[in-house]
Scaffold this motif. Sequence first.
Motif, PDB file in Angstrom:
ATOM      1  N   GLY A 238      63.527 -49.362 -25.033  1.00 45.83           N
ATOM      2  CA  GLY A 238      62.087 -49.142 -24.998  1.00 45.83           C
ATOM      3  C   GLY A 238      61.662 -48.177 -23.907  1.00 45.83           C
ATOM      4  O   GLY A 238      60.787 -47.327 -24.110  1.00 45.83           O
ATOM      5  N   LEU A 239      62.293 -48.285 -22.732  1.00 49.99           N
ATOM      6  CA  LEU A 239      61.941 -47.396 -21.613  1.00 49.99           C
ATOM      7  C   LEU A 239      62.273 -45.938 -21.935  1.00 49.99           C
ATOM      8  O   LEU A 239      61.481 -45.025 -21.659  1.00 49.99           O
ATOM      9  CB  LEU A 239      62.675 -47.836 -20.342  1.00 49.99           C
ATOM     10  N   LYS A 240      63.449 -45.717 -22.515  1.00 46.63           N
ATOM     11  CA  LYS A 240      63.848 -44.340 -22.848  1.00 46.63           C
ATOM     12  C   LYS A 240      62.926 -43.755 -23.923  1.00 46.63           C
ATOM     13  O   LYS A 240      62.505 -42.592 -23.830  1.00 46.63           O
ATOM     14  CB  LYS A 240      65.298 -44.317 -23.329  1.00 46.63           C
ATOM     15  N   THR A 241      62.618 -44.563 -24.942  1.00 53.79           N
ATOM     16  CA  THR A 241      61.728 -44.089 -26.002  1.00 53.79           C
ATOM     17  C   THR A 241      60.337 -43.804 -25.454  1.00 53.79           C
ATOM     18  O   THR A 241      59.705 -42.803 -25.821  1.00 53.79           O
ATOM     19  CB  THR A 241      61.659 -45.135 -27.133  1.00 53.79           C
ATOM     20  N   THR A 242      59.852 -44.669 -24.552  1.00 51.17           N
ATOM     21  CA  THR A 242      58.530 -44.461 -23.952  1.00 51.17           C
ATOM     22  C   THR A 242      58.491 -43.181 -23.129  1.00 51.17           C
ATOM     23  O   THR A 242      57.493 -42.451 -23.133  1.00 51.17           O
ATOM     24  CB  THR A 242      58.168 -45.668 -23.063  1.00 51.17           C
ATOM     25  N   LEU A 243      59.576 -42.888 -22.425  1.00 57.99           N
ATOM     26  CA  LEU A 243      59.636 -41.656 -21.641  1.00 57.99           C
ATOM     27  C   LEU A 243      59.512 -40.428 -22.544  1.00 57.99           C
ATOM     28  O   LEU A 243      58.788 -39.474 -22.223  1.00 57.99           O
ATOM     29  CB  LEU A 243      60.950 -41.609 -20.867  1.00 57.99           C
ATOM     30  N   LEU A 244      60.194 -40.446 -23.690  1.00 57.79           N
ATOM     31  CA  LEU A 244      60.100 -39.327 -24.625  1.00 57.79           C
ATOM     32  C   LEU A 244      58.715 -39.234 -25.252  1.00 57.79           C
ATOM     33  O   LEU A 244      58.194 -38.127 -25.480  1.00 57.79           O
ATOM     34  CB  LEU A 244      61.166 -39.468 -25.714  1.00 57.79           C
ATOM     35  N   LEU A 245      58.086 -40.378 -25.530  1.00 58.73           N
ATOM     36  CA  LEU A 245      56.729 -40.382 -26.070  1.00 58.73           C
ATOM     37  C   LEU A 245      55.732 -39.837 -25.046  1.00 58.73           C
ATOM     38  O   LEU A 245      54.775 -39.139 -25.410  1.00 58.73           O
ATOM     39  CB  LEU A 245      56.329 -41.800 -26.485  1.00 58.73           C
ATOM     40  N   PHE A 246      55.965 -40.139 -23.769  1.00 58.58           N
ATOM     41  CA  PHE A 246      55.123 -39.571 -22.715  1.00 58.58           C
ATOM     42  C   PHE A 246      55.213 -38.044 -22.738  1.00 58.58           C
ATOM     43  O   PHE A 246      54.217 -37.344 -22.525  1.00 58.58           O
ATOM     44  CB  PHE A 246      55.553 -40.108 -21.350  1.00 58.58           C
ATOM     45  N   GLY A 247      56.416 -37.522 -23.024  1.00 60.97           N
ATOM     46  CA  GLY A 247      56.577 -36.074 -23.157  1.00 60.97           C
ATOM     47  C   GLY A 247      55.728 -35.508 -24.283  1.00 60.97           C
ATOM     48  O   GLY A 247      55.153 -34.420 -24.156  1.00 60.97           O
ATOM     49  N   PHE A 248      55.605 -36.244 -25.407  1.00 61.96           N
ATOM     50  CA  PHE A 248      54.737 -35.818 -26.512  1.00 61.96           C
ATOM     51  C   PHE A 248      53.301 -35.655 -26.029  1.00 61.96           C
ATOM     52  O   PHE A 248      52.629 -34.666 -26.359  1.00 61.96           O
ATOM     53  CB  PHE A 248      54.787 -36.865 -27.635  1.00 61.96           C
ATOM     54  N   ILE A 249      52.820 -36.638 -25.262  1.00 62.89           N
ATOM     55  CA  ILE A 249      51.435 -36.600 -24.775  1.00 62.89           C
ATOM     56  C   ILE A 249      51.261 -35.467 -23.764  1.00 62.89           C
ATOM     57  O   ILE A 249      50.259 -34.741 -23.779  1.00 62.89           O
ATOM     58  CB  ILE A 249      51.064 -37.951 -24.148  1.00 62.89           C
ATOM     59  N   TRP A 250      52.242 -35.312 -22.901  1.00 57.92           N
ATOM     60  CA  TRP A 250      52.190 -34.281 -21.859  1.00 57.92           C
ATOM     61  C   TRP A 250      52.114 -32.890 -22.496  1.00 57.92           C
ATOM     62  O   TRP A 250      51.314 -32.032 -22.088  1.00 57.92           O
ATOM     63  CB  TRP A 250      53.432 -34.405 -20.981  1.00 57.92           C
ATOM     64  N   VAL A 251      52.945 -32.665 -23.521  1.00 59.20           N
ATOM     65  CA  VAL A 251      52.937 -31.378 -24.219  1.00 59.20           C
ATOM     66  C   VAL A 251      51.585 -31.138 -24.880  1.00 59.20           C
ATOM     67  O   VAL A 251      51.033 -30.038 -24.822  1.00 59.20           O
ATOM     68  CB  VAL A 251      54.074 -31.336 -25.264  1.00 59.20           C
ATOM     69  N   ARG A 252      51.022 -32.187 -25.493  1.00 64.34           N
ATOM     70  CA  ARG A 252      49.720 -32.032 -26.152  1.00 64.34           C
ATOM     71  C   ARG A 252      48.633 -31.662 -25.153  1.00 64.34           C
ATOM     72  O   ARG A 252      47.732 -30.880 -25.462  1.00 64.34           O
ATOM     73  CB  ARG A 252      49.344 -33.332 -26.869  1.00 64.34           C
ATOM     74  N   SER A 253      48.721 -32.198 -23.941  1.00 67.91           N
ATOM     75  CA  SER A 253      47.705 -31.924 -22.925  1.00 67.91           C
ATOM     76  C   SER A 253      47.848 -30.539 -22.311  1.00 67.91           C
ATOM     77  O   SER A 253      46.893 -30.026 -21.730  1.00 67.91           O
ATOM     78  CB  SER A 253      47.790 -32.966 -21.803  1.00 67.91           C
ATOM     79  N   SER A 254      49.029 -29.954 -22.422  1.00 69.89           N
ATOM     80  CA  SER A 254      49.346 -28.769 -21.624  1.00 69.89           C
ATOM     81  C   SER A 254      49.379 -27.459 -22.406  1.00 69.89           C
ATOM     82  O   SER A 254      49.084 -26.407 -21.834  1.00 69.89           O
ATOM     83  CB  SER A 254      50.716 -28.956 -20.944  1.00 69.89           C
ATOM     84  N   PHE A 255      49.762 -27.497 -23.697  1.00 64.79           N
ATOM     85  CA  PHE A 255      50.049 -26.255 -24.407  1.00 64.79           C
ATOM     86  C   PHE A 255      49.019 -25.969 -25.490  1.00 64.79           C
ATOM     87  O   PHE A 255      48.571 -26.893 -26.186  1.00 64.79           O
ATOM     88  CB  PHE A 255      51.441 -26.309 -25.048  1.00 64.79           C
TER      89      PHE A 255
END
Length: 327
Positions: free
Chosen positions: A272-289
């Motif tokens: 769950g922690l690893k999957t959550t970290l990758l999902l956080f990357g999805f949100i981060w990319v959406r906020s940034s690019f």
Amino acid sequence: MMYVVSVVLKIVLVIVPLLIAIAYMTLAERKVMAAMQRRKGPNVVGVFGLLQPLADGLKLFVKETVLPSSANIMIFLLAPIITFLLALVSWCVIPIGEGLVYSDINLGVLYILAISSLGVYGIITSGWASNSKYAFLGALRSAAQMVSYEVSIGLILINVLLCVGSLNLSEIVLAQQSTWFILPLFPIFLMFYISILAETNRAPFDLPEAEAELVAGYNVEYSAMGFALFFLGEYANMILMCSLATIFFLGGWLPIYSWTIFYWIPSTIWFGLKTTLLLFGFIWVRSSFPRYRYDQLMRLGWKILLPLSLGWVFLIAGTMISFNWLP
């Protein structure tokens, strides 16, 4: 009778946590994006806004379903159901812990690729049955995008399969007991992460849902539960793709062995922690690019990721044959 009860219980144990994860993924996305933009985000319904997903779900459930007069009603209603069911069916082969998988089949990777390729049909039928130019254009964009990036994803996964020698997802995880594949295959991991962003129609590749151009894309004519099912299917696919990235590159449920202090953490928590970290990357990319143009999206898929992934297949296959490392 007991067999039927056990099967139903297994299905419930897979689907209910997934639906809860989808609901709170939407809240996490809104909270994280708010923090990145120096806003508060949802904070009214419940403590810290924790009941906001339940309120949103209730609102969509009690709203009236509007059926366009010119739509093909049967297919129009069937399309979101297909999309949502296919997003759930894929989860039956995902191992979230050692032995914690609904069906541990030996062709798990092929099963995932087959189900993900069927997801195009729900989107195509929704755009066609809506009888709307905006919805149809969004559906065509989404279908072309998903088909294009599925090719790259397939070639990228061949690299992992060459290293493991098995299509079983549990065996792929167990093959990473000494080294996670993200270390020797880091460029492939980056290509896979970019590909799953495009495969799930997420920013900066959210061309099918470009609000400024297409209003809302293929689901523009949907309301209430029809829209909710598309929404749930999209987020279920996001979590599924990040789970696959965890399985293929981050060692699945395996802990970080060098850090012995973390041995006591259950395997499902690691997953769950690893999957959550990758999902956080999805949100981060959406906020940034910013959003790509459609020609840039297609160029990235066909002229950059596809040749690179094919080149890596030849490189890894040649290296393993040369050094006699074949599993």
